[in-house]
Every structure is written in C-alpha cells, then in structure tokens.
Design an enzyme around this catalytic site. Sequence first.
Site, short mmCIF file in Angstrom:
data_model
loop_
_atom_site.label_atom_id
_atom_site.label_comp_id
_atom_site.label_asym_id
_atom_site.label_seq_id
_atom_site.Cartn_x
_atom_site.Cartn_y
_atom_site.Cartn_z
N LYS A 127 -10.53 -5.80 -16.89
CA LYS A 127 -11.65 -5.02 -17.44
C LYS A 127 -11.62 -5.06 -18.97
CE LYS A 127 -11.87 -2.20 -13.31
NZ LYS A 127 -11.35 -1.06 -12.56
N GLN B 266 -8.98 4.69 -13.25
CA GLN B 266 -8.62 3.74 -12.19
C GLN B 266 -8.04 4.48 -10.99
OE1 GLN B 266 -9.24 0.43 -12.28
NE2 GLN B 266 -8.37 0.15 -10.25
N ASP C 108 -18.39 4.16 -13.25
CA ASP C 108 -18.07 3.86 -11.85
C ASP C 108 -19.18 4.35 -10.91
OD1 ASP C 108 -15.70 2.46 -11.22
OD2 ASP C 108 -14.45 4.18 -11.74
N1 GUN Z 1 -9.89 1.10 -7.53
C1 GUN Z 1 -10.36 0.14 -6.70
N2 GUN Z 1 -11.66 -0.11 -6.98
C2 GUN Z 1 -12.01 0.71 -7.99
C3 GUN Z 1 -13.22 0.91 -8.72
O1 GUN Z 1 -14.25 0.29 -8.47
N3 GUN Z 1 -13.16 1.86 -9.69
C4 GUN Z 1 -12.04 2.56 -9.97
N4 GUN Z 1 -12.10 3.48 -10.92
N5 GUN Z 1 -10.91 2.41 -9.30
C5 GUN Z 1 -10.90 1.48 -8.33
#
Ligand code: GUN
Length: 310
Positions: free
Chosen positions: A55, A99, A122
């Site tokens: 990211k 996350q 998100d």
């Molecule tokens: N963990 C697995 N997929 C995601 C996601 O799309 N966003 C976040 N914040 N954590 C994750």
Amino acid sequence: MIEPDKLLDGARVAAEIRDEVAAEVQALAARGVTPRLDVVLVGDDPASEVYVRSKAKASAELGMRSVTHALPASTGRAELEGLVDRLNADTEVHGILVQLPLPAAIPSAAILDRIDPGKDVDGFHPVNVGLLQQGRPRLVPCTPAGIMELLAREGIDPKGRRAVVVGRSDIVGKPMAMLLLHAHATVTLCHSRTADLAAATRSAEILIVAAGRRGLIGAEHVAPGAVVVDVGMHRVTDRAVVEKLFPGDPKKMAAFEKRGAVLCGDVDTTRVAPIAGRITPVPGGVGPLTIAMLMANTVRAATLRREETP
Ligand code: GUN
C-alpha cells in the site's frame, strides 16, 4: 493454465485505474493538495506486513503521501483510539486505514467506528456501509469496488444476470452482493452454512468467490460459460497439495521448487478454467485491483473534503 481469451486480467485493469488515479493526483497537486494515506499496523502478522508495504509503495508511485504507523502487538485499545483521534483531527491526513486483523484484545468494531467516515478509505465505517446499502455509495470497500471496475471494463454487465457471491464477510461478500444488486443483478449470497453449495453456485452466470477456503470451488460448482472471480489468496507450502492443485503445470512446480510455496485461490483454477467463460488468475487478478481502488478511494476522500470545505 488460463487460455488468453478467458483471462480476466485484473493486473491490466488495475494498471489502467492507477494511471487514472495518478492523473487525478497531479490535478489535485496543481491546486495545492497532495493526498495522504495513513496506514495503521498493529502487531507483526507477516501477511499484514506485506499488504501494508504494498500500500505504501503504491501510494508513492502515484505521487501521494503515505505514512505507516507500526505499533507493537501489546498496544492497548486506548492507545490505538488515541492515534485514530489524532489522525482524524490532522487536516494533512485524507485517508486512514487500520489493517485487519487487530490483536484479539482490541475490538475491531470500536476502532473502525471511531475513524472519521470521510477518511474511511476502507469503507468499513457504519455510515459508509449504510450509504452503500441505500444506493448512495461514498467510500466503498476496495475489493468489491475493484471487482465492479473489472467487470465494467471487461464489458461484463451484471444487469439481469444471476450473480452468486460465496462468502459473507463485511470486507468482501456483503458489500459485493450490495454492489451487484445495485447493478441490477439477481443476487444470491452463499456462505459456510449454505446447504448444497454446488447447486447454488451452478446457477451463477457471474460467480464471485470470497470464502477464504483454498480450492473450495471445483468443476462441479461452475456452469459452462460462467464468469468466475476468485478473491481467495493462499500460500501453499505442501508439495502434495501443489501437485493436486496444479497437475502437469511445470511453471507452478518450478515456482514451488524455487520458493518453497505457491499462491492459489478459493477456486481450483486448473479444473474450473476449462468450463468458465472468463476467470481471474491468482495471483494477478483481484489483488492488484484492491490496491488500485484504495488509491482511488484516498483521492476521492481528498476530493470530497475539498468540495465540502468552505
Ligand atoms: N485485511 C484484509 N483485507 C483488508 C482490507 O481490505 N482492509 C483492511 N484494513 N484490512 C484488511
């Protein structure tokens, strides 16, 4: 192996989206705004560390700013809430991503609820979930949003089609079903307790699989000509499993010999690809789309703020 005319090329579509986002970043920069994404990582889950790094890398490549807040697994709820509060108040920050999964001692819902909905890239905050459900999407979860982009850009219109989603997570399954519904598909949402999953999935013209179970979907689950999108991502380190999933595939075996592991999805691609009309690969399908849409959401958050600020 997926024949080229069947391939749903997520990596290519993701690159297209990223180019568009980069142009938007430049346009914002000309007006004095550099979108900034702050990612919060608690603990040392190796998979999460990989995601967070990708990211940050993607943000930099598109000319955005990105700050990673890496906290120890021992971090408490109050401390994490304090960080979210500071990021909410910081006008330099446009997007906040915490996350998941968080350490078991911290209730995820309480943390996600605390993020400013306007910075919730998100799309997990109840306000954004509610807006999506009402058909007024603002910030939409990245993976399902990316899949809708993939379908649209590959000329696959869900309107009037039977779509089946396998998996009912808040991250993928539920928002996916909602997006397909708003695109006028007839949607069935299946999950681990669905009786006769194969009967349900065989009715699909569009099948989205986000169950989190390696190789769950086999030939018996798929109707001829169906569009199959595989959201799963699993690291396989067991040679016998690799040989079962990819019999007679010298490329996969060579990759396994080299790295001691290969990636596969929730779909048994070797057996499903010959039946499917179109199918995403793993890796190189949904994964790159998720990151591209996170970048798009961060620019959107920055743009929405600009429009809302007097
Ligand atoms: N963990 C697995 N997929 C995601 C996601 O799309 N966003 C976040 N914040 N954590 C994750």
